[in-house]
Design a protein around this motif. Structure first.
Motif, PDB file in Angstrom:
ATOM      1  N   SER A 146       0.830  -1.211   0.000  1.00  0.00           N
ATOM      2  CA  SER A 146       0.000   0.000   0.000  1.00  0.00           C
ATOM      3  C   SER A 146       0.861   1.256   0.000  1.00  0.00           C
ATOM      4  O   SER A 146       0.542   2.242  -0.678  1.00  0.00           O
ATOM      5  CB  SER A 146      -0.932   0.006   1.214  1.00  0.00           C
ATOM      6  N   LEU A 147       1.944   1.217   0.767  1.00  0.00           N
ATOM      7  CA  LEU A 147       2.846   2.364   0.796  1.00  0.00           C
ATOM      8  C   LEU A 147       3.419   2.626  -0.589  1.00  0.00           C
ATOM      9  O   LEU A 147       3.430   3.767  -1.075  1.00  0.00           O
ATOM     10  CB  LEU A 147       3.973   2.105   1.802  1.00  0.00           C
ATOM     11  N   ALA A 148       3.896   1.582  -1.239  1.00  0.00           N
ATOM     12  CA  ALA A 148       4.463   1.746  -2.577  1.00  0.00           C
ATOM     13  C   ALA A 148       3.407   2.198  -3.580  1.00  0.00           C
ATOM     14  O   ALA A 148       3.665   3.071  -4.414  1.00  0.00           O
ATOM     15  CB  ALA A 148       5.092   0.433  -3.032  1.00  0.00           C
ATOM     16  N   ALA A 149       2.225   1.614  -3.482  1.00  0.00           N
ATOM     17  CA  ALA A 149       1.161   1.964  -4.428  1.00  0.00           C
ATOM     18  C   ALA A 149       0.744   3.420  -4.294  1.00  0.00           C
ATOM     19  O   ALA A 149       0.254   4.027  -5.255  1.00  0.00           O
ATOM     20  CB  ALA A 149      -0.042   1.052  -4.214  1.00  0.00           C
ATOM     21  N   GLY A 150       0.952   3.998  -3.120  1.00  0.00           N
ATOM     22  CA  GLY A 150       0.551   5.378  -2.889  1.00  0.00           C
ATOM     23  C   GLY A 150       1.588   6.416  -3.240  1.00  0.00           C
ATOM     24  O   GLY A 150       1.333   7.615  -3.107  1.00  0.00           O
ATOM     25  N   HIS A 151       2.760   5.978  -3.703  1.00  0.00           N
ATOM     26  CA  HIS A 151       3.840   6.918  -4.023  1.00  0.00           C
ATOM     27  C   HIS A 151       4.530   6.474  -5.316  1.00  0.00           C
ATOM     28  O   HIS A 151       5.019   5.349  -5.402  1.00  0.00           O
ATOM     29  CB  HIS A 151       4.864   6.971  -2.891  1.00  0.00           C
ATOM     30  N   ALA A 152       4.590   7.373  -6.274  1.00  0.00           N
ATOM     31  CA  ALA A 152       5.118   7.029  -7.597  1.00  0.00           C
ATOM     32  C   ALA A 152       6.581   6.615  -7.543  1.00  0.00           C
ATOM     33  O   ALA A 152       7.033   5.838  -8.399  1.00  0.00           O
ATOM     34  CB  ALA A 152       4.947   8.213  -8.554  1.00  0.00           C
ATOM     35  N   HIS A 153       7.323   7.081  -6.554  1.00  0.00           N
ATOM     36  CA  HIS A 153       8.770   6.827  -6.505  1.00  0.00           C
ATOM     37  C   HIS A 153       9.144   5.676  -5.584  1.00  0.00           C
ATOM     38  O   HIS A 153      10.336   5.474  -5.317  1.00  0.00           O
ATOM     39  CB  HIS A 153       9.513   8.091  -6.088  1.00  0.00           C
ATOM     40  N   LEU A 154       8.159   4.926  -5.109  1.00  0.00           N
ATOM     41  CA  LEU A 154       8.424   3.791  -4.243  1.00  0.00           C
ATOM     42  C   LEU A 154       7.922   2.502  -4.874  1.00  0.00           C
ATOM     43  O   LEU A 154       6.929   2.511  -5.601  1.00  0.00           O
ATOM     44  CB  LEU A 154       7.744   3.962  -2.871  1.00  0.00           C
ATOM     45  N   TRP A 155       8.634   1.400  -4.587  1.00  0.00           N
ATOM     46  CA  TRP A 155       8.204   0.072  -5.027  1.00  0.00           C
ATOM     47  C   TRP A 155       8.282  -0.894  -3.856  1.00  0.00           C
ATOM     48  O   TRP A 155       8.827  -0.558  -2.800  1.00  0.00           O
ATOM     49  CB  TRP A 155       9.078  -0.418  -6.194  1.00  0.00           C
ATOM     50  N   ALA A 156       7.749  -2.109  -4.044  1.00  0.00           N
ATOM     51  CA  ALA A 156       7.636  -3.069  -2.954  1.00  0.00           C
ATOM     52  C   ALA A 156       8.139  -4.438  -3.377  1.00  0.00           C
ATOM     53  O   ALA A 156       8.220  -4.763  -4.564  1.00  0.00           O
ATOM     54  CB  ALA A 156       6.172  -3.176  -2.500  1.00  0.00           C
ATOM     55  N   PRO A 175      -0.069  -4.358  -7.653  1.00  0.00           N
ATOM     56  CA  PRO A 175       0.638  -3.203  -8.217  1.00  0.00           C
ATOM     57  C   PRO A 175       1.863  -2.806  -7.404  1.00  0.00           C
ATOM     58  O   PRO A 175       1.850  -2.854  -6.176  1.00  0.00           O
ATOM     59  CB  PRO A 175      -0.421  -2.089  -8.181  1.00  0.00           C
ATOM     60  N   LYS A 176       2.925  -2.430  -8.111  1.00  0.00           N
ATOM     61  CA  LYS A 176       4.172  -1.912  -7.573  1.00  0.00           C
ATOM     62  C   LYS A 176       5.052  -2.968  -6.924  1.00  0.00           C
ATOM     63  O   LYS A 176       6.090  -2.639  -6.350  1.00  0.00           O
ATOM     64  CB  LYS A 176       3.932  -0.763  -6.580  1.00  0.00           C
ATOM     65  N   VAL A 177       4.675  -4.251  -7.002  1.00  0.00           N
ATOM     66  CA  VAL A 177       5.530  -5.314  -6.470  1.00  0.00           C
ATOM     67  C   VAL A 177       6.506  -5.717  -7.566  1.00  0.00           C
ATOM     68  O   VAL A 177       6.092  -6.130  -8.652  1.00  0.00           O
ATOM     69  CB  VAL A 177       4.707  -6.525  -5.997  1.00  0.00           C
ATOM     70  N   VAL A 178       7.817  -5.631  -7.271  1.00  0.00           N
ATOM     71  CA  VAL A 178       8.819  -5.806  -8.323  1.00  0.00           C
ATOM     72  C   VAL A 178       9.832  -6.909  -8.030  1.00  0.00           C
ATOM     73  O   VAL A 178      10.703  -7.171  -8.854  1.00  0.00           O
ATOM     74  CB  VAL A 178       9.573  -4.484  -8.587  1.00  0.00           C
ATOM     75  N   ALA A 179       9.726  -7.568  -6.858  1.00  0.00           N
ATOM     76  CA  ALA A 179      10.720  -8.584  -6.512  1.00  0.00           C
ATOM     77  C   ALA A 179      10.180  -9.512  -5.441  1.00  0.00           C
ATOM     78  O   ALA A 179       9.208  -9.202  -4.739  1.00  0.00           O
ATOM     79  CB  ALA A 179      12.015  -7.930  -6.029  1.00  0.00           C
ATOM     80  N   ILE A 180      10.847 -10.658  -5.309  1.00  0.00           N
ATOM     81  CA  ILE A 180      10.551 -11.643  -4.277  1.00  0.00           C
ATOM     82  C   ILE A 180      11.629 -11.541  -3.192  1.00  0.00           C
ATOM     83  O   ILE A 180      12.824 -11.640  -3.471  1.00  0.00           O
ATOM     84  CB  ILE A 180      10.541 -13.072  -4.851  1.00  0.00           C
ATOM     85  N   GLY A 181      11.204 -11.360  -1.958  1.00  0.00           N
ATOM     86  CA  GLY A 181      12.146 -11.280  -0.851  1.00  0.00           C
ATOM     87  C   GLY A 181      11.703 -10.243   0.157  1.00  0.00           C
ATOM     88  O   GLY A 181      10.633  -9.638  -0.006  1.00  0.00           O
TER      89      GLY A 181
END
Length: 272
Positions: A48-58, A84-90
């Motif tokens: 949710s944090l990442a989804a709410g900010h264009a410059h953050l990912w999760a 949305p905004k999930v870019v990796a496993i870990g």
């Protein structure tokens, strides 16, 4: 521009003052960051944090040393990775640091649950074709062995990823690089007793370098011992620049390019 490739913005030390943390990042020219998930219970907050900010990912994953938390299945990780905004496993991997066999503490054989959890994350990464964020502490031999056993051999079918907060030897770095992994350095690089690590950082190819804070932990000099923040990642870049005969800005730019190459979904989300 600088990119913090590993931070924990949902941890209380940073989340309780999130607006200030984000403003400090902007002032320090840290324009992007990857927010790391350490439990499945935490995932919704990280995403949710990442989804709410264009410059953050999760990311989505369970830290190897977290006990008595929800144990993910491959299916759980694959499903969560579609958010949305999930870019990796870990963050995944192995952590044997707390073992003390000499004092009758737990042994390597007691940590089968860590190794099975690690295998679960590797399998999810290979299914989703997402890179992994690897944590290894006092466990590099087993970390590398399990990656090889699960098919991470640097060929076209490997998921790859990054060995984050790297503190291992040049030999471990070479093995990780041969498998196609990137190497990320944290504020530890600035510590007085980290001369061996600085030699490794000087040697890693520039197209495999990342920088991070691992905040709220491991603040770089001159903030060592204080709460770390993504705003401090330029200090890591400056140390790398001194080692490699270039500028902090150049390190920031090349590690940002590397970040988007490795975490390919970041570029895609920016275009949406």
């Amino acid at each position: 521009m600088f990119t913090d490739s590993h931070c924990h913005l949902t941890f209380d030390e940073l989340h309780n003052r999130l607006d200030a943390v984000l403003a400090e990042m902007h002032s320090a020219q840290v324009h992007q960051a990857l927010c790391i998930c350490t439990t499945m219970e935490e995932f919704s907050s990280v995403q949710s944090l990442a989804a709410g900010h264009a410059h953050l990912w999760a990311t989505v994953g369970v830290h190897p040393d977290n006990e008595e938390v929800l144990e993910p299945s491959v299916e759980d990780l694959v499903k969560a990775s579609g958010q949305p905004k999930v870019v990796a496993i870990g963050e995944t991997g192995l952590d044997y640091y707390q073992m003390d066999e000499r004092k009758g503490g737990r042994t390597v054989s007691d940590l089968d649950w860590q190794r099975e959890r690690f295998r679960t994350h590797i399998r999810a990464a290979r299914l989703t074709r997402l890179p992994m964020v690897i944590h290894t502490r006092a466990a590099s031999a087993d970390t590398l062995a399990i990656l090889r056993e699960e098919g991470e051999c640097g060929d076209g079918s490997s998921a790859g990823g990054v060995f984050h907060c790297f503190t291992e030897t040049r030999e471990v770095a070479r093995a990780a690089l041969d498998m196609g992994f990137y190497i990320s350095f944290s504020g530890i690089l600035t510590f007085r007793n980290a001369s061996d690590l600085r030699e490794v950082a000087q040697w890693v190819p520039e197209d495999r370098l990342l920088i991070e804070t691992d905040s709220p932990y491991l603040a770089p000099v001159p903030y060592r011992g204080k709460t770390n923040s993504p705003a401090y990642v330029p200090y890591v870049a400056r140390q790398l620049a001194d080692l490699r005969g270039t500028s902090a800005q150049a390190i920031g730019e090349l590690t940002t390019v590397n970040f988007h190459r490795l975490f390919a979904r970041t570029a895609a989300s920016n275009q949406q």
